[in-house]
Motif scaffolding. Structure first.
Motif, PDB file in Angstrom:
ATOM      1  N   ILE A 156      19.275  27.403  15.596  1.00 50.67           N
ATOM      2  CA  ILE A 156      19.491  27.851  14.178  1.00 50.67           C
ATOM      3  C   ILE A 156      18.964  27.009  12.937  1.00 50.67           C
ATOM      4  O   ILE A 156      18.890  25.583  12.900  1.00 50.67           O
ATOM      5  N   THR A 158      19.025  25.782   9.704  1.00 50.18           N
ATOM      6  CA  THR A 158      19.527  25.128   8.760  1.00 50.18           C
ATOM      7  C   THR A 158      18.850  24.895   7.705  1.00 50.18           C
ATOM      8  O   THR A 158      19.642  24.935   6.729  1.00 50.18           O
ATOM      9  N   PHE A 161      19.863  29.076   6.412  1.00 51.09           N
ATOM     10  CA  PHE A 161      20.964  29.364   6.731  1.00 51.09           C
ATOM     11  C   PHE A 161      21.791  28.160   5.977  1.00 51.09           C
ATOM     12  O   PHE A 161      22.221  27.496   6.358  1.00 51.09           O
ATOM     13  N   SER A 162      22.744  28.933   5.532  1.00 51.59           N
ATOM     14  CA  SER A 162      23.879  28.070   4.416  1.00 51.59           C
ATOM     15  C   SER A 162      24.753  27.514   5.672  1.00 51.59           C
ATOM     16  O   SER A 162      24.779  27.914   7.005  1.00 51.59           O
ATOM     17  N   ASP A 164      27.963  27.568   6.512  1.00 56.01           N
ATOM     18  CA  ASP A 164      28.995  29.141   6.404  1.00 56.01           C
ATOM     19  C   ASP A 164      27.696  30.148   7.246  1.00 56.01           C
ATOM     20  O   ASP A 164      28.405  30.625   7.827  1.00 56.01           O
ATOM     21  N   ASP A 165      26.848  30.130   6.618  1.00 58.74           N
ATOM     22  CA  ASP A 165      26.038  31.474   7.172  1.00 58.74           C
ATOM     23  C   ASP A 165      26.730  30.654   9.085  1.00 58.74           C
ATOM     24  O   ASP A 165      26.232  31.824   9.416  1.00 58.74           O
ATOM     25  N   ALA A 166      25.729  29.811   8.835  1.00 54.90           N
ATOM     26  CA  ALA A 166      25.160  28.948  10.546  1.00 54.90           C
ATOM     27  C   ALA A 166      26.820  29.510  11.266  1.00 54.90           C
ATOM     28  O   ALA A 166      26.608  29.999  12.455  1.00 54.90           O
ATOM     29  N   ASP A 168      28.892  31.512  10.678  1.00 59.14           N
ATOM     30  CA  ASP A 168      29.094  32.949  11.759  1.00 59.14           C
ATOM     31  C   ASP A 168      28.652  33.097  12.454  1.00 59.14           C
ATOM     32  O   ASP A 168      28.577  34.317  12.854  1.00 59.14           O
ATOM     33  N   MET A 169      27.219  32.832  12.327  1.00 63.79           N
ATOM     34  CA  MET A 169      26.627  33.301  13.731  1.00 63.79           C
ATOM     35  C   MET A 169      26.638  32.785  14.854  1.00 63.79           C
ATOM     36  O   MET A 169      26.577  33.078  15.530  1.00 63.79           O
ATOM     37  N   TYR A 172      29.927  34.768  15.711  1.00 57.37           N
ATOM     38  CA  TYR A 172      29.408  36.024  15.972  1.00 57.37           C
ATOM     39  C   TYR A 172      28.988  36.305  17.616  1.00 57.37           C
ATOM     40  O   TYR A 172      29.606  36.835  18.570  1.00 57.37           O
TER      41      TYR A 172
END
Length: 181
Positions: A156, A158, A161-162, A164-166, A168-169, A172
């Motif tokens: 990722i 960073t 992506f925020s 929080d997005d990281a 979430d990924m 998932y």
């Protein structure tokens, strides 16, 4: 993961700061040791006794660190940040390897936000030195190329992506791999 109530038992995160905390706080050491089962207790106790009684070579230190990390991760629900965790655990089943990357200027800005009183030049030197130390560590002990994305389950950036997005990924991807339910 704990805040989100994902899986039991709780997740525990270890990074290089744990060594400093444990060294300076005997009560914390006792609390950590008591949370492990007997084989891990022995490895953990042996590790700290060895490190604080001796000045081991880097190779011996890495081998001891590897033994401790394997013992800690053997029961799952452990996050190892740095310390060669990916190298040490890559052959263990059930692991999930993540690499976070970002451009130099973004990392400097992030450190600046955490330490606004430090001169930017000092922060740039710190980030460069951290990068050199990481490369030297990997060159000394690793037989894989750290920047090879094939080693990781997820990489990722960073910068793009925020946090929080990281998160979430990561969640998932861990669910897709069957590590989280």
């Amino acid at each position: 993961l704990n805040v989100l109530g994902i899986n039991q038992p709780p997740w525990v995160c270890y990074n290089k700061k744990i060594l400093t905390y444990v060294k300076e706080d005997p009560e914390l050491f006792n609390q950590i040791v008591e949370s492990f089962d007997e084989p891990v207790k022995k490895k953990f106790s042996d590790f700290f006794e060895f490190f604080f009684a001796n000045k081991p070579s880097r190779t011996i230190a890495f081998k001891k660190m590897a033994e401790l990390i394997k013992a800690l991760t053997s029961h799952g629900h452990v996050i190892i940040v740095g310390r060669g965790g990916g190298l040490i655990t890559r052959e263990m089943t059930g692991g999930f390897h993540i690499r976070l990357v970002a451009p130099f200027h973004w990392r400097v800005n992030e450190v600046s936000l955490q330490h606004p009183k430090l001169p930017r030049e000092d922060i740039e030197q710190y980030v460069k030195q951290t990068d050199r130390d990481r490369v030297n560590f990997l060159n000394d002990f690793c037989i894989f190329e750290d920047c090879d994305p094939n080693f990781y389950d997820l990489v990722i950036n960073t910068y793009r992506f925020s946090l929080d997005d990281a998160v979430d990924m990561i969640i998932y991807a861990m669910k897709k791999k069957g590590i989280l339910k």
